[in-house]
Motif scaffolding. Structure first.
Motif, short mmCIF file in Angstrom:
data_model
loop_
_atom_site.label_atom_id
_atom_site.label_comp_id
_atom_site.label_asym_id
_atom_site.label_seq_id
_atom_site.Cartn_x
_atom_site.Cartn_y
_atom_site.Cartn_z
N ASP A 1 0.55 4.16 -2.63
CA ASP A 1 0.49 5.52 -2.18
C ASP A 1 1.55 6.48 -3.10
O ASP A 1 1.26 7.74 -3.36
CB ASP A 1 0.46 5.58 -0.83
N HIS B 1 -8.88 8.87 -2.32
CA HIS B 1 -10.02 8.43 -1.52
C HIS B 1 -9.94 7.53 -0.51
O HIS B 1 -11.04 7.24 0.27
CB HIS B 1 -11.31 8.52 -2.47
N ALA B 2 -9.06 6.76 -0.55
CA ALA B 2 -8.96 5.44 0.36
C ALA B 2 -8.81 6.26 1.86
O ALA B 2 -8.12 7.22 2.32
CB ALA B 2 -7.56 4.61 0.11
N GLU B 3 -9.23 5.25 2.82
CA GLU B 3 -9.24 5.66 4.19
C GLU B 3 -7.93 5.46 4.68
O GLU B 3 -7.06 4.73 4.47
CB GLU B 3 -10.14 4.58 5.01
N GLY B 4 -7.40 6.73 5.34
CA GLY B 4 -6.12 6.44 5.95
C GLY B 4 -4.98 7.29 4.84
O GLY B 4 -3.98 7.33 5.16
N ALA B 5 -5.55 7.78 3.71
CA ALA B 5 -4.94 8.58 2.66
C ALA B 5 -4.02 9.57 3.44
O ALA B 5 -4.68 10.35 4.19
CB ALA B 5 -5.48 8.98 1.70
N SER B 6 -2.88 9.95 3.04
CA SER B 6 -2.10 10.86 3.84
C SER B 6 -2.34 12.23 3.27
O SER B 6 -3.01 12.41 2.41
CB SER B 6 -0.62 11.01 3.69
N ASP B 7 -2.04 13.28 4.36
CA ASP B 7 -2.31 14.64 4.01
C ASP B 7 -1.89 15.13 2.74
O ASP B 7 -2.53 15.70 1.77
CB ASP B 7 -2.18 15.77 5.02
N GLN C 1 0.73 -1.34 -0.07
CA GLN C 1 -0.14 -0.11 0.04
C GLN C 1 0.86 1.21 0.01
O GLN C 1 0.60 2.12 -0.60
CB GLN C 1 -1.01 0.02 1.26
#
Length: 198
Positions: free
Chosen positions: A59, A113-119, A55
């Protein structure tokens, strides 16, 4: 790519390059750190120095894609010429990137849009829309674009242009070239949003 062809400090870039090639040719599902290590000619543990897991690699690949897209769109939006010239350039830049990198773009939006995507990834993902909003807002301030919420106008523009790219990559343009479809869409959008009758 054999290990002898790159310096160890460039392993991260090499892995991203190989990962993008895999996504382009075989899809995201076939991407694995173990296979990338083999392709790069390094130990199975070597990629972990740069990506803690698959992952994290995805990312990073998405972030890199957004950075490239944003650079293209920023150049287009900041080019010389009238609003219409820059608007066309912005739309064309997006469609060109989207058609050339269809699988990567899909990954980019999923990762954003994934949960936990970084700022940082979220911000990079919003940058292209921000460029469109800024272009519209500046043209509104100059009296060239109809009044209204610049964000909503830019969203409609973005959706229309993205639609052209999606139809092109799915081969649903019924024989029309992507260049002609983009030009026709841009012309209709300009007729809808510019103040001076066209």
């Amino acid at each position: 790519m054999p290990a002898s062809k790159y310096h160890r400090e460039n392993l991260r870039a090499t892995l991203l390059e190989l990962a993008e090639a895999t996504v382009r040719s075989s899809g995201v599902e076939s991407l694995s750190l173990r296979q990338l290590a083999r392709d790069a000619g390094v130990s199975h543990a070597a990629p972990a120095r740069h990506f803690r897991d698959r992952q994290a690699l995805l990312d990073a690949l998405a972030f890199d894609g957004f950075e490239r897209l944003n650079a293209m769109m920023s150049d287009a939006a900041g080019s010389e010429g009238s609003f219409e010239t820059r608007f066309r350039a912005l739309a064309t830049a997006y469609v060109d990137f989207a058609v050339e990198n269809a699988a990567l773009l899909g990954l980019m939006y999923i990762a954003k849009h994934a949960e936990g995507a970084s700022d940082a990834l979220i911000a990079a993902g919003r940058r292209s829309m921000d460029l469109a909003v800024s272009l519209v807002a500046a043209a509104q301030a100059a009296g060239q674009v109809i009044p209204g919420d610049s964000g909503r106008i830019a969203l409609v523009v973005f959706a229309s242009v993205h639609g052209v790219a999606s139809l092109a990559t799915d081969e649903l343009l019924d024989g029309m070239s992507v260049e002609d479809a983009t030009a026709a869409t841009v012309e209709l959008l300009l007729r809808a949003i510019t103040v001076t009758p066209r």
